[in-house]
Design a protein around this motif. Structure first.
Motif, short mmCIF file in Angstrom:
data_model
loop_
_atom_site.label_atom_id
_atom_site.label_comp_id
_atom_site.label_asym_id
_atom_site.label_seq_id
_atom_site.Cartn_x
_atom_site.Cartn_y
_atom_site.Cartn_z
N LEU A 120 -17.87 -24.06 -6.16
CA LEU A 120 -17.68 -23.93 -4.72
C LEU A 120 -17.79 -22.49 -4.23
N HIS A 121 -17.24 -21.53 -5.00
CA HIS A 121 -17.15 -20.14 -4.54
C HIS A 121 -18.03 -19.21 -5.37
N PRO A 122 -18.68 -18.24 -4.71
CA PRO A 122 -19.48 -17.27 -5.45
C PRO A 122 -18.61 -16.27 -6.19
N ASP A 123 -19.15 -15.73 -7.29
CA ASP A 123 -18.45 -14.67 -8.02
C ASP A 123 -18.85 -13.31 -7.47
N ALA A 124 -18.38 -12.25 -8.11
CA ALA A 124 -18.60 -10.89 -7.60
C ALA A 124 -20.08 -10.55 -7.49
N ALA A 125 -20.85 -10.91 -8.52
CA ALA A 125 -22.29 -10.60 -8.50
C ALA A 125 -22.99 -11.33 -7.36
N THR A 126 -22.55 -12.55 -7.08
CA THR A 126 -23.20 -13.33 -6.04
C THR A 126 -22.86 -12.80 -4.65
N HIS A 127 -21.68 -12.22 -4.48
CA HIS A 127 -21.36 -11.55 -3.21
C HIS A 127 -22.36 -10.43 -2.94
N HIS A 128 -22.69 -9.64 -3.95
CA HIS A 128 -23.70 -8.58 -3.78
C HIS A 128 -25.04 -9.19 -3.40
N HIS A 129 -25.41 -10.26 -4.06
CA HIS A 129 -26.69 -10.92 -3.81
C HIS A 129 -26.77 -11.43 -2.37
N ILE A 130 -25.71 -12.13 -1.92
CA ILE A 130 -25.70 -12.66 -0.56
C ILE A 130 -25.75 -11.52 0.46
N ALA A 131 -25.01 -10.45 0.20
CA ALA A 131 -24.99 -9.32 1.12
C ALA A 131 -26.37 -8.69 1.28
N GLN A 132 -27.07 -8.51 0.17
CA GLN A 132 -28.41 -7.92 0.23
C GLN A 132 -29.35 -8.80 1.05
N ARG A 133 -29.27 -10.11 0.81
CA ARG A 133 -30.13 -11.04 1.55
C ARG A 133 -29.79 -11.03 3.05
N PHE A 134 -28.50 -11.04 3.36
CA PHE A 134 -28.10 -11.07 4.76
C PHE A 134 -28.51 -9.79 5.48
N ALA A 135 -28.26 -8.64 4.84
CA ALA A 135 -28.61 -7.36 5.47
C ALA A 135 -30.12 -7.28 5.71
N ALA A 136 -30.89 -7.74 4.74
CA ALA A 136 -32.35 -7.70 4.89
C ALA A 136 -32.80 -8.59 6.04
N HIS A 137 -32.14 -9.74 6.20
CA HIS A 137 -32.54 -10.66 7.27
C HIS A 137 -32.04 -10.20 8.64
N ALA A 138 -30.77 -9.77 8.71
CA ALA A 138 -30.14 -9.55 10.02
C ALA A 138 -30.31 -8.14 10.54
N PHE A 139 -30.16 -7.14 9.66
CA PHE A 139 -30.09 -5.75 10.12
C PHE A 139 -31.44 -5.03 10.05
N THR A 140 -32.42 -5.65 9.45
CA THR A 140 -33.74 -5.03 9.31
C THR A 140 -34.68 -5.66 10.33
N ALA A 141 -35.47 -4.84 11.03
CA ALA A 141 -36.43 -5.36 12.01
C ALA A 141 -37.37 -6.36 11.34
N PRO A 142 -37.67 -7.46 12.02
CA PRO A 142 -37.30 -7.84 13.38
C PRO A 142 -36.05 -8.71 13.45
N GLY A 143 -35.10 -8.50 12.56
CA GLY A 143 -33.89 -9.33 12.50
C GLY A 143 -33.06 -9.27 13.77
N PRO A 144 -32.17 -10.25 13.97
CA PRO A 144 -31.41 -10.33 15.21
C PRO A 144 -30.43 -9.18 15.43
N PHE A 145 -30.03 -8.50 14.35
CA PHE A 145 -29.07 -7.39 14.48
C PHE A 145 -29.74 -6.03 14.27
N ALA A 146 -31.06 -5.99 14.21
CA ALA A 146 -31.75 -4.71 13.99
C ALA A 146 -31.43 -3.75 15.16
N PRO A 147 -31.24 -2.46 14.86
CA PRO A 147 -30.92 -1.49 15.94
C PRO A 147 -31.99 -1.49 17.02
#
Length: 394
Positions: A367-394
């Motif tokens: 059910l729950h991700p481990d420590a390594a998977t938290h890093h993996h999810i974070a990298q994927r989310f940042a790439a999608h959301a905070f990088t142009a043309p993502g919805p949170f890009a500056p």
């Protein structure tokens, strides 16, 4: 530490809301300051003890101040959660950041204990002594300090001592990202408070995080929607679905208008703010099998924590929810609403953690991700959301 024989002059700074980031409703108790992540009026609308625990665990909450101090001490009363019949969980970690860099980690011994018996659904709370966190050898210069509190231990803050004066950290002008989700967003089995996936993604996106991840309680509650509505933010995301299935909380007939109502409420306070709806990451146990989810008692007898879904896949025809059903419905709802709301966006959670990831990074308790998977999810989310043309890009 024996301060009587310490040549330094220690300065005690009162811990006030002005030193806290990420806590929406700090409460002054008889012992100290207790950071809540839901306001008192919201807490009064639900008596579920799991929600009370989750919102009082300070995921994403940190002390933030500027000082020249080379040593600091923080007195706290943590609450350690014990589960009858299971080995004790690791002590909660405090992360020390100096000018944004992880510089130290430590735990606080002592504190209250909450013993939960999963079989009888009872809990016993016992008060305990305060403990002291100490960091020494810090650089002798003006610097910005952050102490991130354990995401999994309710923490009363009693006293902050330093060997130089303290002032609140200045506003760096960063955008505020308000995120709501389940235990996976709360922190689940991340290694430390700054390595939950939202904390890692916030660092990558250079934003200020307010984490409303509430373990077991991303349930489309109206009071949570109103809290999101009323909290100032530049970016908002909601990650919903897994808790609704795990608790077998509602059928499709109720789920669809509940999602619309949740989004309507957020939009009352944030009509044009980028709003990202994230569907569940892959969770094989409940992809096509409805809830409720329960602990695997056979695994528990062997000292292992594993979860399993107990519903019948045939019940999907009568509106029972699975992750597959919820993902399809969230995608449809966002597409429908985005026609009139260009700042509303959708992200399929399997783009954060999907089939291939489940092979290389399996969920230890299903059910729950481990420590390594938290890093993996974070990298994927940042790439999608905070990088142009993502919805949170500056």
């Amino acid at each position: 530490m024996d301060h009587q024989h310490d040549p330094r002059t220690w300065i005690t700074t009162p811990i006030t809301a002005g030193l806290l980031r990420g806590a929406l409703a700090p409460e002054r108790t008889g012992r100290g300051l207790l950071p809540h992540r839901l306001p008192a009026w919201a807490r009064a609308q639900c008596t579920d003890p799991q929600l009370a625990r989750a919102q009082s665990q300070p995921a994403g909450v940190r002390l933030a101040f500027r000082t020249r101090a080379t040593a600091l001490e923080l007195d706290t009363i943590p609450t350690k959660t014990l589960y009858t019949g299971l080995p004790a969980r690791p002590e909660g970690l405090y992360d020390l950041l100096v000018d944004g860099r992880l510089t130290g980690q430590a735990s606080v011994a002592g504190g209250d204990t909450l013993t939960i018996d999963i079989a009888t659904r009872t809990a016993e709370h016992r008060p305990g002594p305060a403990g002291t966190l100490r960091f020494d050898g810090l650089p002798d210069r003006i610097k910005d300090i952050e102490i991130w509190l354990p995401y999994n231990e309710t923490t009363e803050l009693l006293a902050l001592r330093t060997d130089a004066p303290v002032e609140p950290a200045p506003d760096r002008g960063r955008r505020v990202w308000l995120h709501h989700g389940s235990s996976i967003s709360h922190g689940s089995d991340a290694a430390s408070p700054t390595t939950t996936w939202p904390a890692l993604a916030a660092a990558a996106g250079d934003v200020e995080l307010i984490n409303l991840g509430l373990g077991g309680n991303a349930l489309l509650d109206p009071f949570t929607a109103r809290t999101l509505r009323d909290t100032p933010a530049d970016l908002i995301s909601i990650k919903i679905g897994i808790n609704v299935v795990n608790q077998d909380l509602m059928r499709l007939r109720a789920f669809t208008p509940a999602v619309h109502g949740f989004l309507d409420t957020i939009r009352e306070g944030h009509p044009d703010t980028p709003l990202l709806v994230v569907s569940p990451i892959l969770c094989p146990a409940v992809e096509d099998t409805p809830g409720p989810c329960t602990l695997d008692l056979a695994a528990l007898a062997a000292g292992q924590v594993r979860f399993l879904a107990t519903g019948d896949p045939a019940e999907r025809a009568s509106g029972k929810l699975t992750l597959g059903v919820i993902r399809d419905e969230l995608a449809r709802i966002v597409e429908q609403r985005a026609a009139d709301d260009p700042n509303l966006h959708h992200l399929d959670g399997r783009n954060l953690y999907g089939e291939a990831d489940a092979t290389t990074l399996p969920l230890p308790d299903r059910l729950h991700p481990d420590a390594a998977t938290h890093h993996h999810i974070a990298q994927r989310f940042a790439a999608h959301a905070f990088t142009a043309p993502g919805p949170f890009a500056p």
